[in-house]
Design a protein around this motif. Sequence first.
Motif, mmCIF file in Angstrom:
data_model
loop_
_atom_site.group_PDB
_atom_site.id
_atom_site.type_symbol
_atom_site.label_atom_id
_atom_site.label_comp_id
_atom_site.label_asym_id
_atom_site.label_seq_id
_atom_site.Cartn_x
_atom_site.Cartn_y
_atom_site.Cartn_z
ATOM 1 N N ASN A 89 9.574 -2.227 41.328
ATOM 2 C CA ASN A 89 9.070 -1.643 40.150
ATOM 3 C C ASN A 89 9.532 -0.148 40.101
ATOM 4 O O ASN A 89 9.884 0.496 39.180
ATOM 5 N N PHE A 90 9.386 0.651 41.402
ATOM 6 C CA PHE A 90 9.773 2.095 41.310
ATOM 7 C C PHE A 90 11.127 2.061 41.137
ATOM 8 O O PHE A 90 11.527 3.221 40.196
ATOM 9 N N MET A 91 12.134 1.174 41.682
ATOM 10 C CA MET A 91 13.594 1.415 41.272
ATOM 11 C C MET A 91 13.812 1.131 39.577
ATOM 12 O O MET A 91 14.591 1.741 39.389
ATOM 13 N N GLU A 110 17.494 -13.529 31.306
ATOM 14 C CA GLU A 110 16.524 -12.621 30.815
ATOM 15 C C GLU A 110 16.220 -11.409 31.736
ATOM 16 O O GLU A 110 15.754 -10.239 31.319
ATOM 17 N N SER A 111 16.646 -11.627 33.030
ATOM 18 C CA SER A 111 15.988 -10.422 33.799
ATOM 19 C C SER A 111 17.046 -9.292 33.845
ATOM 20 O O SER A 111 16.282 -8.366 34.149
ATOM 21 N N VAL A 112 18.002 -9.337 33.100
ATOM 22 C CA VAL A 112 18.783 -8.346 33.031
ATOM 23 C C VAL A 112 18.176 -7.224 32.034
ATOM 24 O O VAL A 112 18.399 -6.022 32.086
ATOM 25 N N SER A 113 17.336 -7.661 30.766
ATOM 26 C CA SER A 113 16.710 -6.922 30.087
ATOM 27 C C SER A 113 15.722 -5.915 30.651
ATOM 28 O O SER A 113 15.262 -4.565 30.354
ATOM 29 N N THR A 114 15.373 -6.366 32.172
ATOM 30 C CA THR A 114 14.282 -5.396 32.603
ATOM 31 C C THR A 114 15.065 -4.466 33.830
ATOM 32 O O THR A 114 14.492 -3.896 34.477
ATOM 33 N N PHE A 115 16.523 -4.637 33.682
ATOM 34 C CA PHE A 115 17.210 -3.909 34.869
ATOM 35 C C PHE A 115 18.364 -3.148 34.082
ATOM 36 O O PHE A 115 19.347 -3.760 33.687
ATOM 37 N N ASP A 116 18.200 -1.787 34.346
ATOM 38 C CA ASP A 116 19.207 -0.702 33.544
ATOM 39 C C ASP A 116 20.027 -0.450 34.643
ATOM 40 O O ASP A 116 19.433 0.124 35.821
ATOM 41 N N LEU A 117 21.414 -0.515 34.549
ATOM 42 C CA LEU A 117 22.430 0.091 35.506
ATOM 43 C C LEU A 117 22.439 1.471 35.241
ATOM 44 O O LEU A 117 22.613 1.791 34.075
#
Length: 179
Positions: A89-91, A110-117
């Motif tokens: 969550n911090f990352m 769908e996990s990509v939507s919660t992870f920004d590069l």
Amino acid sequence: MSLPESFFDYEACLRACARDERQALLSLYEQESGRLLGVARRIVRDDALAEDIVHDAFIKIWTRAGSFDPARGSARGWIFSVTRHLALNFMRDTAREMPLDEPNIADAGESVSTFDLHDGSGRIHGCLAQLEPARRSCILYAYIDGYSHAEISRKLGTPLGTVKAWIKRSLVALRECMG
């Protein structure tokens, strides 16, 4: 001094924490703090921040011990999951605060939507893109969303052994690619 895992009763410690028995939290801390620090350190790559995350994890373990459900997994796994989720969550929160120069990974689920590069992640982006979509999804679900192997298996409708093998092989491939 920590006991061998087979002799340490994690469930009893969590039940005692739920009854506000502080000695149980101390026992858990003595048993697992070093390993939990290692987990947090691998995710956030910063010693001081990892220490803060482990501290927060033990507060959460203490306050939420009553919510542990042995039908959903092991007590030790739950403790590690709490720490891993806080670090992830911090990352995620940190990544959202940074400007993005690269597009999200396509068709990784769908996990990509919660992870920004963010800046500096181009290398891992390229390595992830080389993985088959199902294997890439397994990695993202496990290390970005914090899902267990069993949860990923259910989510993808894939046998647990296959998910474990995909993750293991994908991590090897990512290490080689990042090498």
